[in-house]
Scaffold this motif. Structure first.
Motif, PDB file in Angstrom:
ATOM      1  N   ARG A   1       0.833  -1.216   0.000  1.00  0.00           N
ATOM      2  CA  ARG A   1       0.000   0.000   0.000  1.00  0.00           C
ATOM      3  C   ARG A   1       0.866   1.263   0.000  1.00  0.00           C
ATOM      4  O   ARG A   1       0.591   2.225  -0.716  1.00  0.00           O
ATOM      5  N   ARG A   2       1.940   1.260   0.796  1.00  0.00           N
ATOM      6  CA  ARG A   2       2.821   2.431   0.854  1.00  0.00           C
ATOM      7  C   ARG A   2       3.531   2.669  -0.473  1.00  0.00           C
ATOM      8  O   ARG A   2       3.717   3.822  -0.889  1.00  0.00           O
TER       9      ARG A   2
ATOM     10  N   GLN B   1       2.397   1.889  -3.444  1.00  0.00           N
ATOM     11  CA  GLN B   1       1.420   2.434  -4.378  1.00  0.00           C
ATOM     12  C   GLN B   1       1.160   3.919  -4.124  1.00  0.00           C
ATOM     13  O   GLN B   1       1.035   4.707  -5.061  1.00  0.00           O
ATOM     14  N   GLU B   2       1.093   4.281  -2.857  1.00  0.00           N
ATOM     15  CA  GLU B   2       0.805   5.685  -2.515  1.00  0.00           C
ATOM     16  C   GLU B   2       1.998   6.587  -2.799  1.00  0.00           C
ATOM     17  O   GLU B   2       1.814   7.799  -2.967  1.00  0.00           O
ATOM     18  N   ALA B   3       3.197   6.021  -2.860  1.00  0.00           N
ATOM     19  CA  ALA B   3       4.399   6.847  -3.015  1.00  0.00           C
ATOM     20  C   ALA B   3       4.734   7.147  -4.461  1.00  0.00           C
ATOM     21  O   ALA B   3       5.572   8.024  -4.727  1.00  0.00           O
TER      22      ALA B   3
ATOM     23  N   ARG C   1       3.641   7.958  -8.701  1.00  0.00           N
ATOM     24  CA  ARG C   1       2.697   8.803  -9.425  1.00  0.00           C
ATOM     25  C   ARG C   1       1.584   7.968 -10.047  1.00  0.00           C
ATOM     26  O   ARG C   1       1.719   6.759 -10.208  1.00  0.00           O
ATOM     27  N   GLU C   2       0.511   8.643 -10.382  1.00  0.00           N
ATOM     28  CA  GLU C   2      -0.552   7.979 -11.140  1.00  0.00           C
ATOM     29  C   GLU C   2      -0.014   7.636 -12.525  1.00  0.00           C
ATOM     30  O   GLU C   2       0.566   8.476 -13.198  1.00  0.00           O
TER      31      GLU C   2
END
Length: 802
Positions: free
Chosen positions: A427-428, A430-432, A434-435
């Motif tokens: 999860r971290r 993915q959040e770190a 860019r789209e």
């Protein structure tokens, strides 16, 4: 028996009559043969009477010459017809026409013989009775009346002629002719009567036989029907599909147990239910009062039933309104006359099957634990991204992220906690990013990230720093705060790496560098690292068959007791010479074997080989020489090595005190708690344990004190400094004193000069090992050394094996 092959009543009667006719034809053939034999015998008897009996009064008395001619012709006719009937199977020869002709000719010949013999008074006329009798038997019908009539006419005509020519006189011959003609008709009537009675009786028998056969067929049909019904019932009950019988209105007329189970309804409630009850009505799109789109169910179309609603074609519902995905087929039922009587519908609930298929499709592209793309999906996305990037001036970077010391965390905290940690890290990550960037889980605790549309390759460092920071943040799992770090390998799209596999492989190679250089950092790929990775893969492949090909061997280097000035023990050192390749040193293949798990097989081979050799030395020397065996910390991750070691002692009956296990300091510190647990259990068996390469690791004195050690082995890097560096000499002195204070013996390895040996002896080093005393030796050479020392022919303290 198939119903269509079973005969009906008329067929059976015809068959019985045909059989009876065949039997009659066979019997008629027999009678005809007997009749022919009778005529042949009769001919010969008449000739014998004619030629051999003198003065006879009735054979050929009127016209002897004519009688002789007719008699000979009659004989040849009888012989020819008898032979023809005997050898022929043609019905024309034994049929009514042939029989009629034969009897008429016989009557004709006998009438001429009667005429030539003087008329009825000769007595030959009674031979005609036999011909009429045989004819009546052979042709039991109206046709046989021809024979007595023909015989009577011939007899009367013959007698009239004889009266006219004066051969016969008076009325007595005519009275005899009348009696003879009457006997013709009486005989014919008698045989016709008998024939009719026999025929009637036979027809009754035929009818009874037919009825009996019909009864047996009916009984057989009943039994077969019962068996078929039983099989059909078992089939309906055991099939995995639901089976429904429908009439032309879509009403259920029969159902198997599986259908009741799938529709969640009792059998009594299911029968007489409308099939549309189980279909799910869809919301109808209406244009005024007109339904725009209705897709009817195929079973309703088959039965030509107007649907009540627009139904969902793929989903039905149970009697309790629970929907399920259905897969069904239906076929029309047809009567014998070809009219539709309804349909049979076979169906099954495929909800779980469809969910499984969707699950398999999902797992083919995504990781089940984290929900990230898996390796296969990541490679496919990466291939497409590479194709797009080659048409622009942008770049792609691949980051392979590995969780540091995850194995330790997994074993200490449990697999459930390890899985939760992977979810948090995923999860971290993915959040770190860019789209548009892609994060995937490659395997285990290893992730991959694709950074797209990079202006410069160096921009990947910004992302890597950010990923390292966010991954190192504390996390709470099961109420316990945990923390970890990650190492990252980076590879950038370039002329050297233009394909997805090449990029990932390069990033993995860079990751190995980052881990070897302290972890919790990142490194970019370097070509020489890839070459090293390829060499590692080659060694792994060669190791798979090394034991099978007998490529391993053991060398032994003696360990010398300083005080006793003799060989204390020897260290078993493995060597490897692959077929068709240069020898590979232990410092190269042992770490590779540890990473791949092959160290377990190698360790087992070493244990067995050393055990066999120690037993051979016992037979030769009379004692068990002590042997030190190197083991890897990877072998202490579970109880397998301990169990193998204990089995070795039992199998080869080796005293445990002659075996010493050596473990490197750096290996112990990779997983100290697990190693401590297994070392304690091993030490309880009585085996001596030494720590090798001491001084090169990072173990604390407190931890060292907790280890169940017997011997401390000073690394040769410090020995080399004796006589060269005062610092190294002081370190050696301190380590010797510290070991003695802990109750441990000290081995100093790498002793190559007399000066080094004397220094160690002055400072009370217990044991020494090195080239000064002996290089590692083959089994033959070390055995020779043991024997020579035992008989006093060498002095090991003088250096290089005396």
């Amino acid at each position: 028996m198939d119903q269509q092959l079973r005969p009906d009543d008329s067929t059976i009667l015809l068959e019985q009559r045909s059989n009876r006719q065949d039997k009659w034809n066979a019997e008629r053939t027999v009678v005809l043969r007997v009749y022919n034999y009778f005529r042949i015998v009769l001919s010969f008897l008449l000739l014998i009477l004619f030629y051999e009996v003198p003065h006879q009064k009735f054979v050929g008395t009127i016209e002897p010459g004519l009688f002789q001619t007719v008699m000979l012709a009659y004989l040849m006719f009888n012989v020819a017809s008898g032979f023809l009937v005997l050898v022929s199977r043609n019905e024309r020869i034994t049929g009514p026409t042939a029989v009629t002709s034969l009897v008429i000719l016989d009557i004709f010949f006998l009438t001429i013989l009667l005429f030539t013999s003087g008329g009825v008074e000769s007595g030959l006329g009674y031979l005609l009775v036999f011909s009429v009798s045989f004819g009546s038997v052979l042709l039991a019908g109206q046709t046989s009346l021809l024979f007595p009539a023909f015989a009577s006419v011939n007899t009367i005509s013959s007698e009239l002629y004889l009266q006219n020519v004066g051969v016969s006189e008076g009325s007595q011959p005519f009275f005899q002719v009348a009696l003879l003609g009457t006997s013709f008709f009486i005989v014919n009537f008698f045989f016709q009567y008998i024939s009719r009675k026999v025929t009637e009786r036979e027809m009754e028998v035929v009818s009874l036989e037919a009825l009996d056969q019909l009864h047996r067929i009916a009984e057989q049909s009943r039994q077969e029907l019962e068996v078929s019904n039983a099989r059909f019932t078992v089939l309906l009950s055991s099939t995995g599909e639901g089976v429904l019988g429908l009439d032309l209105d879509g009403i259920v007329t029969f159902a198997n147990p599986r259908a009741c189970l799938l529709l969640d309804i009792d059998y009594e409630d299911l029968i007489d239910s409308n099939i549309q009850r189980f279909m799910i009505a869809k919301n109808q799109d209406l244009d005024g009062d007109k339904v725009v789109s209705i897709r009817p169910q195929k079973v309703l179309t088959l039965l030509d039933i107007e649907p009540q609603f627009s139904y969902d074609p793929g989903n039905w519902q149970t009697a309790k309104k629970k929907s399920f995905i259905i897969d069904y087929s239906c076929e029309a039922t047809v009567s014998k006359s070809g009219e539709n009587t309804g349909a049979v519908l076979l169906f099954q609930n495929v909800t779980q099957q469809r969910e499984n298929e969707e699950r398999v499709q999902y797992l083919a592209n995504y990781d089940d634990l984290t929900g990230l793309s898996n390796r296969t999906n990541f490679q496919e996305v990466l291939k497409n991204a590479i194709s797009r990037t080659k048409r622009s001036n942008r770049s792609i970077a691949i980051l392979v992220v590995d969780t540091d010391h995850f194995t330790v965390i997994n074993e200490q905290q449990g697999h459930a906690a390890g899985d939760e940690m992977l979810k948090v890290i995923a999860r971290r990550l993915q959040e770190a990013v860019r789209e548009g960037d892609v994060v995937a889980r490659l395997h285990g605790d290893q992730f991959a990230i694709m950074l797209t549309d990079l202006d410069h390759a160096e921009n990947a460092t910004v992302a890597a720093d950010n990923l390292i920071n966010v991954a190192s943040l504390p996390m709470t799992i099961d109420g316990q705060e945990l923390s970890t770090s990650v190492s990252i390998g980076i590879a950038v799209l370039s002329d050297l790496q233009q394909h997805a596999d090449e990029l990932i492989s390069a990033a993995v190679s860079a990751l190995e560098t980052a881990k070897n250089e302290g972890r919790n950092t990142f490194r970019f790929y370097q070509p020489e690292l890839q070459q090293r990775a390829e060499e590692k893969k080659r060694v792994q492949i060669l190791l798979r068959t090394a034991e099978e090909k007998n490529e391993f061997k053991l060398m032994y280097q003696p360990i010398i007791s300083v005080k006793e000035e003799k060989i204390y023990s020897s260290e078993a050192l493995i060597r490897w010479s692959p077929t068709d390749s240069e020898p590979i040193t232990p410092d190269i293949f042992i770490p590779i074997a540890e990473d791949s798990g092959q160290i377990t097989q190698i360790g087992s081979w070493v244990l067995t080989t050393v055990s066999e050799q120690v037993n051979q030395w016992k037979e030769l020397l009379g004692i068990y020489p002590s042997v030190a065996i190197n083991i890897s910390s990877k072998q202490l991750k579970d109880s397998v090595f301990r169990e193998q070691f204990q089995e070795m002692l039992t199998t080869f009956k080796i005293p445990v005190e002659v075996v010493e296990l050596e473990l490197t300091e750096t290996g112990v510190m990779e997983d100290p708690e697990r190693c401590l647990e297994e070392l304690l259990k091993l030490h309880d068996t009585g085996v001596k344990i030494s720590i090798d390469d001491f001084g090169t690791g990072y173990s604390s004195l407190d931890y060292l004190r907790r280890l169940p050690l017997d011997i401390l082995k000073i690394d040769q890097s410090f020995t080399f400094g004796i006589g060269v560096s005062e610092n190294d000499e002081e370190i050696v002195r301190v380590m010797i004193r510290m070991a003695h204070a802990m109750g441990l013996k000290v081995i100093c390895e790498g002793v190559e000069t007399r000066e080094q040996f004397e220094f160690l002896r002055r400072h009370d080093c217990d044991l020494v090992q090195g080239y000064y005393f002996s290089r590692p030796r083959s089994v033959e050479d070390i055995t020779s050394l043991f024997v020579s020392e035992q008989n006093g022919s060498i002095r090991i303290m003088e250096g290089e094996a005396g």
